[in-house]
Design a protein around this motif. Structure first.
Motif, mmCIF file in Angstrom:
data_model
loop_
_atom_site.group_PDB
_atom_site.id
_atom_site.type_symbol
_atom_site.label_atom_id
_atom_site.label_comp_id
_atom_site.label_asym_id
_atom_site.label_seq_id
_atom_site.Cartn_x
_atom_site.Cartn_y
_atom_site.Cartn_z
ATOM 1 N N GLN A 28 1.031 -1.089 0.078
ATOM 2 C CA GLN A 28 0.048 0.141 0.057
ATOM 3 C C GLN A 28 0.863 1.183 0.022
ATOM 4 N N LYS A 29 0.301 2.476 -0.274
ATOM 5 C CA LYS A 29 1.184 3.597 -0.487
ATOM 6 C C LYS A 29 0.611 4.499 0.550
ATOM 7 N N PRO A 30 1.767 5.365 1.098
ATOM 8 C CA PRO A 30 1.606 6.107 2.207
ATOM 9 C C PRO A 30 1.093 7.513 1.485
ATOM 10 N N LEU A 31 0.515 8.415 2.511
ATOM 11 C CA LEU A 31 0.076 9.717 1.893
ATOM 12 C C LEU A 31 1.172 10.402 1.348
ATOM 13 N N GLU A 32 2.442 10.341 1.840
ATOM 14 C CA GLU A 32 3.587 11.143 1.269
ATOM 15 C C GLU A 32 3.779 10.711 -0.356
ATOM 16 N N VAL A 33 3.431 9.294 -0.488
ATOM 17 C CA VAL A 33 3.698 8.958 -1.934
ATOM 18 C C VAL A 33 2.462 9.668 -2.953
ATOM 19 N N PHE B 140 3.099 16.910 -8.536
ATOM 20 C CA PHE B 140 3.723 16.865 -9.693
ATOM 21 C C PHE B 140 2.862 17.222 -10.586
ATOM 22 N N TYR B 141 1.435 16.337 -10.831
ATOM 23 C CA TYR B 141 0.814 16.675 -11.942
ATOM 24 C C TYR B 141 -0.180 17.969 -11.773
ATOM 25 N N GLU B 142 -0.214 18.433 -10.665
ATOM 26 C CA GLU B 142 -0.913 19.804 -10.557
ATOM 27 C C GLU B 142 -0.020 21.026 -10.583
ATOM 28 N N THR B 143 1.320 20.842 -10.466
ATOM 29 C CA THR B 143 2.060 21.932 -10.520
ATOM 30 C C THR B 143 3.162 21.865 -11.461
ATOM 31 N N ASP B 144 3.894 20.762 -11.861
ATOM 32 C CA ASP B 144 4.846 20.477 -12.572
ATOM 33 C C ASP B 144 4.925 19.615 -13.940
ATOM 34 N N ASN B 145 3.681 19.261 -14.116
ATOM 35 C CA ASN B 145 3.801 18.312 -15.114
ATOM 36 C C ASN B 145 4.264 18.802 -16.503
ATOM 37 N N ALA B 146 5.283 18.322 -16.959
ATOM 38 C CA ALA B 146 5.970 18.342 -18.210
ATOM 39 C C ALA B 146 6.804 17.246 -18.764
ATOM 40 N N ASN B 147 7.538 17.222 -19.801
ATOM 41 C CA ASN B 147 8.173 16.339 -20.159
ATOM 42 C C ASN B 147 9.663 16.573 -19.876
ATOM 43 N N GLU C 154 14.491 18.375 -12.837
ATOM 44 C CA GLU C 154 15.244 18.340 -11.701
ATOM 45 C C GLU C 154 14.579 17.374 -10.941
ATOM 46 N N GLN C 155 13.046 17.309 -10.757
ATOM 47 C CA GLN C 155 12.793 16.380 -9.601
ATOM 48 C C GLN C 155 12.837 14.793 -10.341
ATOM 49 N N TYR C 156 12.649 14.611 -11.408
ATOM 50 C CA TYR C 156 13.162 13.192 -11.783
ATOM 51 C C TYR C 156 14.562 12.921 -11.559
ATOM 52 N N ALA D 223 6.297 10.736 -13.247
ATOM 53 C CA ALA D 223 5.458 10.886 -12.046
ATOM 54 C C ALA D 223 5.909 9.605 -11.096
ATOM 55 N N GLY D 224 5.882 8.497 -11.698
ATOM 56 C CA GLY D 224 6.270 7.131 -11.041
ATOM 57 C C GLY D 224 7.531 7.317 -10.477
#
Length: 415
Positions: A34-39, A46-53, A67-69, A281-282
């Motif tokens: 299962q996934k914690p809230l942090e994940v 990422f999807y709401e603020t930084d989504n780009a290739n 940078e995040q990747y 994102a993954g």
């Protein structure tokens, strides 16, 4: 660790639900954690603020995504103590990582008459790629056997690994029996004969501290979703020299240096193995999972799971109606426990447990040669993680008792 359990469980909202009218007891962690809230929050952010290739644009979002990747890659490097971030290749998961090795490095080094050595306890993901490669190359595939206690037979390993062996590939821990394999010792044997050591770490990395430099493995594969990260993301670790000597797995964008009409040159590692748009994102979510586990401490995770195994395994072993597979010594056992109730099909057992709100796996667990070795068709499997408790173990024991009683009564009535 016990003092933190209440807080830790609160990080996993999915655990706070009823299944079939009973509180959920999730014991299928070997399949996926299962996934914690942090994940999940990292994914949403990422999807709401930084989504780009990544690696393609010079605009702000693209630079932030890149940078995040790459920060996530660095987190995974530290998590397994790779020598540098370039030794961490993002893949879809363990299966993808092992297929990558077999389809590239394996194709390069295996020739007719060579040997590939694996163990009889391997998951199909670490069996079929080598099986098919051996068939294609007219090489010999050899299996290391088991001891009576369900451990890897190291005397057999010494005999099976020879100077003809080019690749040894063995799981760090069994996904069926919970057996912990001596990878460092196996690596020494493989290297002594000039063979490359590959390790399937899917069932180890989420549960114990892994140091790939100390193990001295040449390749190491694991999945994100088993260590509380997203699905569809994983890692292939490879020593720099091995990755540089390995041909690309797929071709297309981002894995190239220059493309000419009739020839191309490849990017540096790790990017030459990451063709096309990756699961950005993954990877970021997997980095968040590594952070979460690091904050708890992998030694604490391992200690907590050991306490659960110490508590549960002897009780299951003492039940004359329950057959347990794998080492009887809890110290040689992960939180994966495969068992059968005598006279009952594992699928019936899993269904009965599910009616009590307990999620376990039933089947051959993608390890059919192991099932054949054990003389079985399938088993039930309970697998524990850091958010499980002794109360979960007690509920499993009670549900097993109720299952035995239910089917016993049903058989009596049928007569």
């Amino acid at each position: 660790m016990d003092n933190k359990l209440t807080t830790i469980r609160a990080d996993f909202p999915i655990l706070n639900q009823d299944v079939n009218g009973e509180p959920l007891v999730y014991l299928d962690n070997a399949a996926t954690a299962q996934k914690p809230l942090e994940v999940t929050e990292a994914l949403i952010h990422f999807y709401e603020t930084d989504n780009a290739n990544v690696h393609r644009g010079v605009h702000t979002l693209a630079e932030r995504a890149t940078e995040q990747y790459e920060i996530a890659r660095g987190k995974l490097q530290k998590f397994i103590n790779a020598a540098e971030p370039a030794e961490v290749v993002f893949t879809k998961g363990t299966t993808d990582s092992l297929n990558l090795i077999a389809s590239t490095y394996g194709q390069q080094v295996i020739h007719e008459g060579d040997e590939i050595v694996i163990s009889i306890m391997e998951h199909h993901s670490n069996l079929i790629p080598w099986q098919q490669l051996a068939n294609q190359k007219h090489a010999t595939l050899k299996y290391i056997g088991l001891t009576e206690d369900g451990e890897l037979d190291m005397a057999d390993a010494e005999a099976k690994i020879t100077d003809k062996t080019k690749i040894v590939s063995v799981a760090h821990a069994s996904n069926v029996m919970g057996t912990i394999n001596p990878i460092k010792e196996l690596t020494e044997i493989a290297h002594r004969h000039g063979a490359t050591m590959v390790c399937d770490g899917a069932q180890a990395v989420p549960h114990t501290a892994v140091d790939v430099q100390d193990l001295d493995v040449d390749f190491y594969a694991f999945s994100g979703h088993k260590m509380m990260g997203p699905t569809g993301i994983g890692v292939l670790y490879g020593k720099r020299a091995f990755l540089e000597a390995t041909n690309p797995y797929q071709y297309g964008g981002e894995m190239i240096n220059f493309v000419h009409k009739f020839d191309s040159t490849w990017n540096e590692i790790p990017w030459k193995f990451e063709a096309g748009t990756q699961n950005i994102a993954g990877a970021i979510g997997l980095g968040a999972a590594a952070d979460y586990l690091s904050q708890i401490g992998m030694d604490n995770v391992a200690s907590h799971e050991q306490e659960l195994v110490d508590y549960l395994l002897p009780k299951l072993e003492a039940d004359e109606d329950v057959e347990v597979y794998g080492p009887a010594n809890p110290d040689k056992h992960t939180g994966v426990i495969a068992f059968n109730i005598k006279g009952l099909h594992p699928h019936d057992v899993a269904t009965a447990l599910d009616m009590e709100g307990i999620a376990v796996r039933a089947g051959h667990h993608c390890a059919q040669p192991l099932m054949d070795e054990l003389g079985l068709v399938a088993t039930a499997r309970a697998s524990f993680y850091l958010y499980n408790t002794k109360q979960d173990a007690d509920k499993l024991l009670a549900a097993i008792a109720e299952t035995k009683e239910f089917f016993s009564n049903g058989i009596v009535e049928a007569k």
